[in-house]
Every structure is written in structure tokens, then in C-alpha cells.
Design a protein around this motif. Sequence first.
Motif, PDB file in Angstrom:
ATOM      1  N   ARG A   1      -0.067   1.933  -1.045  1.00  0.00           N
ATOM      2  CA  ARG A   1      -0.297   0.653  -1.731  1.00  0.00           C
ATOM      3  C   ARG A   1      -1.324  -0.182  -0.982  1.00  0.00           C
ATOM      4  O   ARG A   1      -1.238  -0.339   0.230  1.00  0.00           O
ATOM      5  CB  ARG A   1       1.026  -0.113  -1.823  1.00  0.00           C
ATOM      6  CG  ARG A   1       0.912  -1.453  -2.546  1.00  0.00           C
ATOM      7  CD  ARG A   1       2.276  -2.099  -2.687  1.00  0.00           C
ATOM      8  NE  ARG A   1       2.811  -2.547  -1.413  1.00  0.00           N
ATOM      9  CZ  ARG A   1       4.087  -2.473  -1.055  1.00  0.00           C
ATOM     10  NH1 ARG A   1       4.967  -1.921  -1.867  1.00  0.00           N
ATOM     11  NH2 ARG A   1       4.486  -2.933   0.113  1.00  0.00           N
TER      12      ARG A   1
ATOM     13  N   ALA B   1       4.053   4.085  -2.990  1.00  0.00           N
ATOM     14  CA  ALA B   1       4.302   2.911  -2.152  1.00  0.00           C
ATOM     15  C   ALA B   1       3.678   3.057  -0.775  1.00  0.00           C
ATOM     16  O   ALA B   1       3.348   2.061  -0.119  1.00  0.00           O
ATOM     17  CB  ALA B   1       5.809   2.666  -2.027  1.00  0.00           C
TER      18      ALA B   1
ATOM     19  N   LEU C   1       3.797   0.385  -7.437  1.00  0.00           N
ATOM     20  CA  LEU C   1       3.433  -0.051  -6.095  1.00  0.00           C
ATOM     21  C   LEU C   1       4.653  -0.361  -5.243  1.00  0.00           C
ATOM     22  O   LEU C   1       4.538  -0.904  -4.138  1.00  0.00           O
ATOM     23  CB  LEU C   1       2.535  -1.297  -6.168  1.00  0.00           C
ATOM     24  CG  LEU C   1       1.111  -1.084  -6.687  1.00  0.00           C
ATOM     25  CD1 LEU C   1       1.078  -1.215  -8.204  1.00  0.00           C
ATOM     26  CD2 LEU C   1       0.148  -2.081  -6.076  1.00  0.00           C
TER      27      LEU C   1
ATOM     28  N   THR D   1      -4.331  -0.208  -5.974  1.00  0.00           N
ATOM     29  CA  THR D   1      -4.423  -1.665  -5.843  1.00  0.00           C
ATOM     30  C   THR D   1      -4.078  -2.310  -7.171  1.00  0.00           C
ATOM     31  O   THR D   1      -4.042  -1.655  -8.214  1.00  0.00           O
ATOM     32  CB  THR D   1      -5.836  -2.097  -5.418  1.00  0.00           C
ATOM     33  OG1 THR D   1      -6.785  -1.589  -6.365  1.00  0.00           O
ATOM     34  CG2 THR D   1      -6.172  -1.565  -4.035  1.00  0.00           C
TER      35      THR D   1
END
Length: 516
Positions: free
Chosen positions: A72, A69, A50, A77
Motif C-alpha cells: 500500500r 496491504a 488497501l 495508491t
Amino acid sequence: MTLLTVEDLRISFGDKRAVDGLSFALAAGGSLGIVGESGSGKSTAALALLGLSGGTVSGTIDFDGVDPATVRGSQITMVFQDPLTALSPFHTVGDQIAEVYRLHTGASRKAARDRAVEVLGQVHIADPARRAAAYPHQFSGGMRQRALIAMAIACRPRLIVADEPTTALDVTVQAQILDLLDEVRATTGAALLLISHDLGVVAGSTEQVVVMRHGKAVEQGRTAAVLSAPEAPYTRALLDAVPRPTSRLFTPGEPLLRVQDVRKHFPQPRRGAFRKPPPIRAVDGVSLDVHAGETLGIVGESGTGKTTLARMMVGLTAPSSGRITFDGTDIRRRQGRSVQMVFQDPLSSLNPRRTVGESIADPLRLAGVRDPRARVEGLLDRVGLSASEYDRYPHQLSGGMRQRVGIARAIAPAPRLIVCDEPVSSLDVTTQAQVLALLEELREELGLSLVFVSHDLAVLRQIADRVAVLKDGTVVEIGPTAEVYEQPRHAYTKELLAAVLAVDPAEARRLRTLRS
């Protein structure tokens, strides 16, 4: 179709390499577990997916052709380990879920509030419209974890990363959370990446598994194959550390500690002009004996009164009524240091401003030992620590080392009984096995009696001679360990046994079917 591909992932913090050449792939809608001891790099690798790991990151992380990223919170999650720190104490649970939904979808406030109530219902929180207005501290530990899962599925992600989502939860809540994650996968089609130090957690919840040690993947493959026929010595060591039933002949001695119809009620404050509410009956009429030389296990879910009973057994909490005697003397009037306690959280039970050696020396000084350093160094050696640890502070030690310090402090005044309150609940499986082996060695070597409080039935089956099952402050069943496990009489005992995690994937699925 492959959803997530990780190739040669390396993460460094200065000269420390936390993740070293990790590679794996996760199919869309699939499930993969990453297991290993504390410090193996599994959580750091999960955070890197993430873009939250920090440090110097190299290698390739591909999420269906995009940088993870950038998606995210919407398509990827995370369910964090400690929901109490992951949730804001200043905002209601519903507002926090709604905020995430609005941020990633641009929905209106009303639509976001409706979605928050909807997902709280999906994770089986009763009366979700009302509970959405509650704050995190008003939820139990299991409910807070459900709230985090609700937040994770609010934006209908394609991948859920769950980092140790069941650590420190009692056995039935742990089973409920794992069942819920499995249900979420089935109903939403999301893939699951499950991080854990517990092989039992991944056995029934994942199709693939990666075993990590010192930042590297030492073995990976289908979960059933890896756990049934491990190839790496480290994987075999993890499996060997899983608590297993032991059979030993035990002849009980004379009753050493007697608990006779003990009750502990906590009054609740009056709220406004309303009638004063009834007291909380934490312990409600418990009677039992602890015999010389035995290990008595006390098991139950969170809130059943286990810790309150344990504190009364050592005289730290006074009962509202009833009597507790040690060797015929009221526990509050006993002389000497014949009863000691090992606490659940060694970090909070050790003074952070004093070295661990000085903390261990305290009971020796109270007993009149003028220069206890040599004795303390001997105790450190006895619990598997170096004498050089004397001058270190609690924060400089690992969780397992701190628990060993707590045990050394407990045995320092040569007690006859030690009460252990959840001493291994937050330790990884190998450290847990080491602490259990240490306690058993000390029991035999020093002739101790032990009271072992736990929510983990597998642990108690390994260490306890007898087990008392506690529910709502009362003992609903007590007897020899093998008898309670193999022929449980009370429905609550059967419920606890059905929630025990198994490292055999087939057995784990059977238990899940039994629970449902």
C-alpha cells in the motif's frame, strides 16, 4: 496478465453485511469501474484492497501474488473522494507529496522535493515549483484533486484506486480530471480502479465495469456491452435515471422576478503597505427575467457567481448596485414568504439540534399557524417521506432524504418562486432523478416558478425551459434550452457542452477527442 484478483470478498460491520461475495479481476494496465448507489458497498470494497476498510473481512484479495496491504502506498495508491480532508491543512502540498515518496522509496529530501515538483507538473499544475509551496486551502477544488493524483503517481504504482474522484466538481473540471486519469494510465502503464455512482464517469474511462447493489455484484462485463445492453433490472434502472432531454411546450407568463443590471463586488483587504487590491466582481452586470410558471436554469463553473446571484434573488445578499424586483416590489422589501430557497447542502442548512419536523414547521409558525404538526406531516408525505420522519434529526437521514426535507421546508409557506442552488450536485444518479421528478411535479401541481442553479448541463436540459450561461459574473448566453444546447453561440457554452459526460462509451470517447 492479471494484476488484481478479488474472490468472494465479504465485509461485515457487526450484523451489517456491507460487501457480500464480490469477485472480479483487473488486468495489468487495464481499467475497471465499480458503480452503484450510495451504500452499495463500492467504497468499502475499494478500501479493503488497501487494508483500510475495517470490519470483518473474508475472501481473497491477490495482487500479483502478494497481500495488497503490504504494498500500500508504493504499488497500490488511492485517490480519495474529498481532497480537502485527505490533505493536511498544516503542510504544503509539495511537502506532503515528498513525504509519501521518501517513506516508500527512502529517497533524500532533495530528491523527494524534486519528485514532488515533477509529478505536480505531470498533472498539469502551472508553475509547479512555486505551487508546491502552497497549502491545500490555496488550491481550487480541481487543483486539490490534481494534487492527490500527483501524490498517487509519485511512487510509480502499478494500480491506482480512485474513489469518486469527480464528485461535486463542476462539469469542465470533472472532464479534466477524467482526462488526466486516462493520460496517467497511458503514460505510466498503471491500472485504474474507478469508483463512481455516475455511469457517465465510467463510460469513457474504463474497459470493464462491475455494477453493485446492496453489497453484491448484480452485473459485470465489458463497459460498452453492459451500458448498451444491460441484463440486470438494476443496471437498467440506473441507466433510466440518467438525465435526458425533455421536450415540453412552454408559454411564458408575465415576468415575476426581474434582475436589472445587478452587480455584487466583494472588497479585498489591504495587504501591508501595498495598494488595496481591486474588488472581486462576483456578479457583474446581470439582467434577466424569471417568468411565471417557468423553470430558468443558471449554469456555469465554480466561481462564476451562480450562488451569489441566487442569494441575491431571494434577498439573502444585498447587491452592490442594480435592482431586483419580485412582482414589481423590491426583493428586500417584499412581504410574506413568496420566494424560498433550497440550498446545496441540506445537512449544513438544517439545524442539527432540532428535528426535521420542527425545521419545516418554522415558516408555518412565522405565518401564524399555531399547531403546524399536521401540516408538516402532510408536507413530508408530499415529498415522499413518512410522517414518522418528523421526530428524526438531520444526521439520521440519507442525503436524498435531507434534500426532500429542504424542499418540504421551501414549499411550506406556499411560495410562488423557489430558487434551487445545486440541489442534486452531491446525490447519486437514482436519488438525483427522484429529486428532479419531485421538483417538476411540485412545479406543475403548485404553479411554481423555479430558478435552478447547476454546473451540470445534462440536469438542466431535463428540467429547464430556458438556460442562462454565466461566466465571470456575466451572462454570456441566454435562451430556450433546446436552442442553447443545439445551437450554442458563445465559445464558453460550447466548452461546457463538450465537457458533458455521456453514458454511451463511443460518444464519451468522441467528446474526449473533441476536448483534446
